[in-house]
Enzyme design. Structure first.
Site, PDB file in Angstrom:
ATOM      1  N   GLY A 133       0.835  -1.201   0.000  1.00 20.79           N
ATOM      2  CA  GLY A 133       0.000   0.000   0.000  1.00 20.79           C
ATOM      3  C   GLY A 133       0.870   1.251   0.000  1.00 20.79           C
ATOM      4  NE  ARG A 159      -5.181   5.646   5.381  1.00 16.52           N
ATOM      5  CZ  ARG A 159      -5.988   4.580   5.513  1.00 16.52           C
ATOM      6  NH1 ARG A 159      -7.060   4.664   6.272  1.00 16.52           N
ATOM      7  NH2 ARG A 159      -5.713   3.446   4.891  1.00 16.52           N
ATOM      8  CE  LYS A 197       0.250   1.270   6.236  1.00 14.99           C
ATOM      9  NZ  LYS A 197      -1.220   1.429   6.246  1.00 14.99           N
ATOM     10  CB  THR A 227      -6.318  -5.668   0.638  1.00 14.61           C
ATOM     11  OG1 THR A 227      -7.743  -5.538   0.588  1.00 14.61           O
ATOM     12  CG2 THR A 227      -5.759  -4.570   1.521  1.00 14.61           C
ATOM     13  CD  GLU A 274     -12.956  -2.585   4.012  1.00 12.91           C
ATOM     14  OE1 GLU A 274     -12.255  -1.733   4.574  1.00 12.91           O
ATOM     15  OE2 GLU A 274     -13.027  -3.760   4.410  1.00 12.91           O
TER      16      GLU A 274
END
Ligand code: UD1
Ligand code: CA
Length: 465
Positions: A12, A16, A23, A85, A159
């Site tokens: 990913g 954020r 990440k 995903t 989601e």
């Protein structure tokens, strides 16, 4: 041979996090986030661990994993674009050749082996295609919700952004992002995914609805802490706090006394009967032996603190070794390459670097010892400075056993002081001192009788002008 392989999703973008670093390479309690799920897979005896990475992060992640897990069969698979995903899992599943597959996310460091073992058992016992971990949480925002029919059967994971109506928003059972699947069923379900949702992504979570249509999909409810996912820095902080808390609990159960809040990285080992006082921070490849005391606010990195050593409050120890009966601090700094042998002592406001204090040697107050070898039972007085650096090179200082170095002396390296020698207070040692010798080098004091009053008057007059 294990019948289980793992796919860990780590491709990913991690937008954020607002970071240049991928990440999953951000550190939590001393290890990159990704190490945690990979280690869980290792502990469960996964035959192979397939890590799905982005083209940009492939090299950095591959290198980190090779270093952290030298013995493990890890392969990386590249997901060209972060299309969700489900797409990431598709990129990885081709490298799996076991009948069952666990899928973990690279950003959920708190998942434990026991959670997954439970999923695997449920899968086999009930002969179902898919089991996943869920939890009941007080704040489900951001997580996929587990939706069930009237009879309680899992029907789908929705989601957060795709939720419809207040009833769905109110569901507080969420998806932890941990799955164990029958590999053949998984492959089929991944092929049937489509990106019809708010984010136009291929959701891995959609395999739940797909497989639940014909067979039973099991959600095993676990500990809510285990699912904390890291999407931003606030969540990183939360995950790290939980990792530290978990480590403290674990150490406590193994006989370590922990007072208040301590911050012990996952990589650190502490033996029974050691005492960690509030605010202690232990990092990297550090070990603490039985009965050692690490007092308030000490920061220890990549160091070996042997049984019965004592670090007094607010000492900083880096890449150093402290043997039993040795004391450090309060407020002292052992820089890389320092060794305090049995019963050696470094008192308040002492700094050492690349220096050995042999058994029973002491530097009790305010000293700097760099590139030095201090012999057994040597006493280093207050304010002694080793002048080891000439602005270009570092030089060594050696002091023989039982020598006394008087306060406020400077040892100007390179210099060797013999055994049982005596350096008088306030001496600048510029050349070697033989065994048993007294070295004294300072200007002689004169007393001018009655001159103090005269001097004060003169100075007072001068100040008035
Ligand atoms: C995901 C789940 C959600 C769950 C939550 C738990 C989906 C669609 N949603 O949401 O149900 O409650 O985790 O933490 O799965 N990744 C890739 N390639 C991509 C996208 C993501 O490899 O194209 C990786 C990321 O690096 C990350 C993991 O998959 O490690 C999860 O992705 P993320 O975007 O963080 O999913 P969440 O929105 O947290
Ligand atoms: Ca996430």
């Amino acid at each position: 041979m294990s019948e289980l392989s793992a796919i860990v999703l780590a491709a990913g973008q991690g937008k954020r996090m607002q970071s240049a670093l991928p990440k999953v390479l951000h550190l939590a309690a001393g290890r990159p986030l990704l190490c945690y799920p990979v280690r869980v897979a290792e502990r469960l005896g996964a035959r192979r661990v397939v890590v799905v990475v982005s083209p940009e992060s492939e090299a950095a992640i591959g290198e980190m994993l090779a270093r952290a897990f030298p013995g493990l069969d890890i392969v990386t698979r590249v997901q060209r674009e972060a299309r969700g995903t489900g797409d990431a899992a598709s990129a990885g599943v081709g490298a799996v050749d076991t009948p069952r597959t666990m899928i973990l996310y690279g950003d959920t460091p708190l998942v434990r082996p026991a959670d997954i073992a439970e999923l695997d058992e449920a899968l086999r016992a009930d002969d179902c295609p898919l089991a996943f971990l869920s939890a009941i949480v007080s704040d489900p925002r951001g997580y996929g919700r587990v939706l069930r029919d009237a009879s309680g059967r899992v029907t789908t994971i929705r989601e957060h952004r795709d939720l419809v109506g207040p009833a769905e928003h109110a569901v507080n059972e969420v998806n932890a992002g941990v799955y164990v699947a029958d590999t053949a069923e998984l492959v089929g379900a991944l092929e049937r995914l489509s990106p019809e949702n708010a984010q136009r992504e291929y959701y891995l979570t959609d395999i739940v609805a797909d497989l639940a249509r014909e067979r039973r999909v099991i959600a095993v409810q676990g500990d809510p802490d285990a699912l904390v996912g890291v999407n931003d820095r606030a969540q990183l902080r939360r995950a790290e706090q939980l990792l530290w808390a978990r480590k403290a609990t674990e150490l406590g159960q193994r006989g370590v006394t922990i007072r208040g809040e301590v911050y012990v990285d996952d990589s650190v080992s502490v033996e029974a009967d050691a005492v960690l006082e509030p605010g202690v921070r232990l990092r990297g490849n550090t070990s603490v032996g039985s009965g050692a005391l690490i007092d308030v606010g000490c920061v220890v990195t990549d160091s070996k603190i042997h049984a019965k050593a004592e670090l007094l409050p607010y000492s900083v120890v880096t890449q150093s070794e402290v043997f039993g009966g040795a004391h450090v601090g309060p407020f002292s700094h052992l820089r890389p390459g320092s060794t305090l042998e049995m019963g050696a002592k470094v008192g308040g406001f002492v700094e050492t670097k690349n220096t050995r204090l042999r058994p029973g040697a002491k530097a009790n107050h305010l000293a700097y010892l760099g590139d030095a070898d201090i012999g057994e039972r040597v006493n280093v007085g207050a304010g002694v400075i080793v002048c080891n650096y000439d602005g270009f090179r570092k030089h060594r200082t050696t002091v023989g056993a039982d020598t006394f170095i008087g306060s406020d002396s400077q040892l100007i390296a390179p210099v060797t002081i013999g055994k049982n020698a005596y350096v008088a207070t306030a001496t600048s040692v510029t050349h070697d001192v033989p065994d048993d010798a007294l070295a004294i080098g300072r200007t002689r004091q004169q007393n001018k009788l009655g001159y103090a009053t005269t001097l004060k008057e003169r100075l007072g007059q001068a100040a008035k002008k």
